[in-house]
Design an enzyme around this catalytic site. Structure first.
Site, PDB file in Angstrom:
ATOM      1  N   HIS A  22       0.734  -1.339  -0.255  1.00  0.00           N
ATOM      2  CA  HIS A  22      -0.469  -0.592   0.025  1.00  0.00           C
ATOM      3  C   HIS A  22       0.625   1.411   0.127  1.00  0.00           C
ATOM      4  O   HIS A  22       0.477   2.179  -0.403  1.00  0.00           O
ATOM      5  CB  HIS A  22      -1.149  -0.168   0.952  1.00  0.00           C
ATOM      6  CG  HIS A  22      -1.632   1.249   1.633  1.00  0.00           C
ATOM      7  ND1 HIS A  22      -3.230   1.155   0.677  1.00  0.00           N
ATOM      8  CD2 HIS A  22      -1.743   1.981   2.508  1.00  0.00           C
ATOM      9  CE1 HIS A  22      -3.619   2.428   0.584  1.00  0.00           C
ATOM     10  NE2 HIS A  22      -2.609   2.988   1.729  1.00  0.00           N
ATOM     11  N   CYS A  80      -2.571  -3.754 -16.415  1.00  0.00           N
ATOM     12  CA  CYS A  80      -2.858  -2.699 -15.744  1.00  0.00           C
ATOM     13  C   CYS A  80      -2.435  -2.142 -14.094  1.00  0.00           C
ATOM     14  O   CYS A  80      -2.600  -2.078 -12.929  1.00  0.00           O
ATOM     15  CB  CYS A  80      -4.618  -2.441 -15.389  1.00  0.00           C
ATOM     16  SG  CYS A  80      -4.931  -3.981 -15.249  1.00  0.00           S
TER      17      CYS A  80
END
Length: 561
Positions: A187, A486
């Protein structure tokens, strides 16, 4: 000069003073009692005073925050003075338990009760545990957990950043991020790229640096140096000049010999889409539709979804927008869709698989996407996450046809999908490689663990071979079908060259990475990219693959990448 080495995940060179993220508050000892010099009344008064201090501090932060961050802090501030939380703690103090242990046990009980209620109330359990830790820290006279406050800009050092930590992260104050844990797809790495902050992860030892220590951070090289000298200051100055070059993307992704590679953006809603369009993105390669579903305890209506999707489509008239259907599960649980008791949620019911246990949600989402696309000038493609078999791809394509969506595709993030790419592409019109999960599943390495950062790198030759196999599957169809990327790998300018050399047809990334990727791609021909891809494929490990390719790209030094 003391040096630390980690994994560079977001380029940039900066010099600044460090501030450590406070360590997690440790649990008071089980059975901890009031000291002989403290009465129950005194301990109760200390507890109430601490809760008020915590509430005031959170309210102050909330007033200075905006958007989702403000909402998170306001909700947490309310919990700091929650009567049920304080009353239960006071009762324990009266029986002789220390104030720290009393609020700890009370917080655990209240959090469990909220969790069992489910839905919105279950989400508030995290707020209670946060408040509990803050009150214990106040009682002990130690720093509270969370992003430290400072009147001066600083370099943030932490073990890792949780999603909640970023609610109060101010890019105007935080110059760079350095963590001792995490990995290239953690993250922290994703947030750093989105904010354009230099960042290094998985750098052991940095959490021992003293607040105020001046360091030099190189987010591309993955290094942190204490007490930087004139050489490092010159490198920072050079980066600032290079950053001006990297600030603008001309809107056309291509190699030096004119081979076109559309550079698209990963977005999470209309606001992101507008910003991406302003930065020159050639379309959207990944619309994360979770933004419609998260922070809710009920499924959004079709009409609500239509409005949300149309806002993204309108930002890209005449351009491709690839919509990923709901990727719930694992680290994105939804109370009305996923099972929080799964023993291994990353391998459980997530993504497309939720249609097996809760049919209807996906069908309604496809209806909403089709409705939003019907009167939109955007070219809407749609893809399903976590596809593992040919039958799943076929079934999803059929659902899209029923909904009136003309261009169905799937994500390749499970190794089986890469191995069967030729047959899967016989059922759908395109695939998009989700390199974050593809790497995690290929290497059996949790992408959040710093200790496994070397394994959990998209530079792993095994992952690159699966990407080449996926491209080969598209060529086997006679008429070649698009294979995009992606995942976060597309945001790495060096790896982007390798991906193009492997035959990938488009790259999608955080919009801030467009200019850097575009600049490096324009420095090589397609044949050169193919040669560099072979160098990476034949490497022994991820580090060797990355080092080999970097050595062949002199533009990286010029741009500070």
């Amino acid at each position: 000069m003391q040096n630390f080495s980690g994994v560079g995940v977001s380029p940039g060179r900066i010099i600044g003073s460090v501030r450590q993220m406070p360590k997690p508050v440790s649990e008071p000892a089980v059975g901890e009692r009031l000291s002989s010099s403290t009465t129950a009344d005194e301990a109760t008064a200390s507890l109430r005073a601490a809760s008020k201090v915590v509430q005031a501090e959170l309210q102050g932060r909330a007033a200075a925050a905006t958007g989702a961050g403000r909402a998170v802090l306001e909700a947490t501030a309310l919990m700091a003075a929650d009567p049920m939380l304080i009353k239960a703690a006071v009762k324990l103090i009266t029986s002789g338990t220390s104030a720290e242990r009393a609020i700890w046990e009370s917080g655990a009980s209240v959090a469990e009760m909220l969790h069992n209620l489910g839905g919105y109330m279950a989400d508030r359990a995290t707020d209670v545990l946060d408040v509990r830790a803050r009150i214990v820290a106040e009682l002990r006279g130690v720093p509270a957990p969370g992003i430290p406050q400072s009147t001066e800009p600083f370099i943030l050092i932490a073990e890792d950043l949780a999603p909640a930590d970023t609610a109060t992260l101010d890019p105007a104050k935080v110059l760079a991020l350095v963590t001792s844990g995490g990995g290239p797809q953690s993250h922290t790495a994703i947030i750093a790229r989105a904010l354009g902050l230099p960042a290094v992860v998985a750098a052991p030892g940095v959490d021992e640096l003293v607040d105020g220590t001046e360091v030099y951070v190189d987010g591309a090289a993955g290094t942190v140096s204490v007490d930087p000298a004139a050489d490092e200051q010159a490198l920072v100055a050079a980066w600032l000049l290079a950053a001006e070059t990297l600030a603008v993307f001309d809107g056309t992704g291509s190699t030096a010999d004119g081979h076109l590679v559309p550079l698209l953006a990963n977005v999470g809603g209309a606001v992101d889409a507008v910003k991406a369009a302003e930065l020159g993105a050639q379309g959207v390669g990944l619309l994360r539709t979770e933004f419609c579903f998260l922070e809710r305890d009920t499924e959004p209506t079709i009409d609500e979804q239509v409005v949300a999707y149309r806002g993204v489509f309108d930002a890209f008239p005449g351009k491709k927008v690839v919509v990923r259907t709901l990727d719930a599960g694992a680290d994105k649980p939804l109370p009305f869709l996923t099972d929080s008791t799964e023993p291994n949620p990353s391998l459980g019911v997530r993504g497309y698989r939720t249609d097996l246990t809760t049919p209807g949600v996906l069908k309604r989402q496809l209806t909403a996407i089709a409705t939003a696309a019907a009167d939109s000038p955007a070219e809407v493609w749609v893809m399903a996450p976590m596809i593992a078999t040919v039958d799943e791809a076929s079934d999803f394509a059929a659902m899209c046809r029923v909904a009136g969506l003309k261009i169905p595709g799937v994500m390749v993030e499970v190794p089986s999908a890469a191995l069967l790419a030729d047959r899967i592409l016989g059922e759908v019109d395109f695939v998009s490689l989700g390199t974050n999960d593809l790497t995690q599943y290929t290497m059996a390495a949790d992408r959040q663990l710093g200790t496994l950062a070397a394994l959990n790198s998209p530079w792993q030759p095994a992952v690159l071979h699966l990407i080449r196999l996926t491209v080969a599957g598209s060529i086997a169809q006679g008429k070649r079908k698009p294979v995009g990327v992606c995942g976060e790998a597309a945001a790495d300018p060096v790896l982007a060259v390798v991906l193009v050399g492997l035959g990938v047809s488009s790259l999608s990334m955080t919009a801030r990475s467009l200019s850097a990727v575009g600049a490096v791609l324009k420095s090589v021909t397609l044949d050169e990219a193919k040669r560099l891809a072979e160098l990476a494929l034949s490497a022994r490990n991820a580090d060797e693959a990355r080092t080999r390719v970097r050595a062949e790209l002199p533009i990286l030094e010029q741009l500070g990448l």
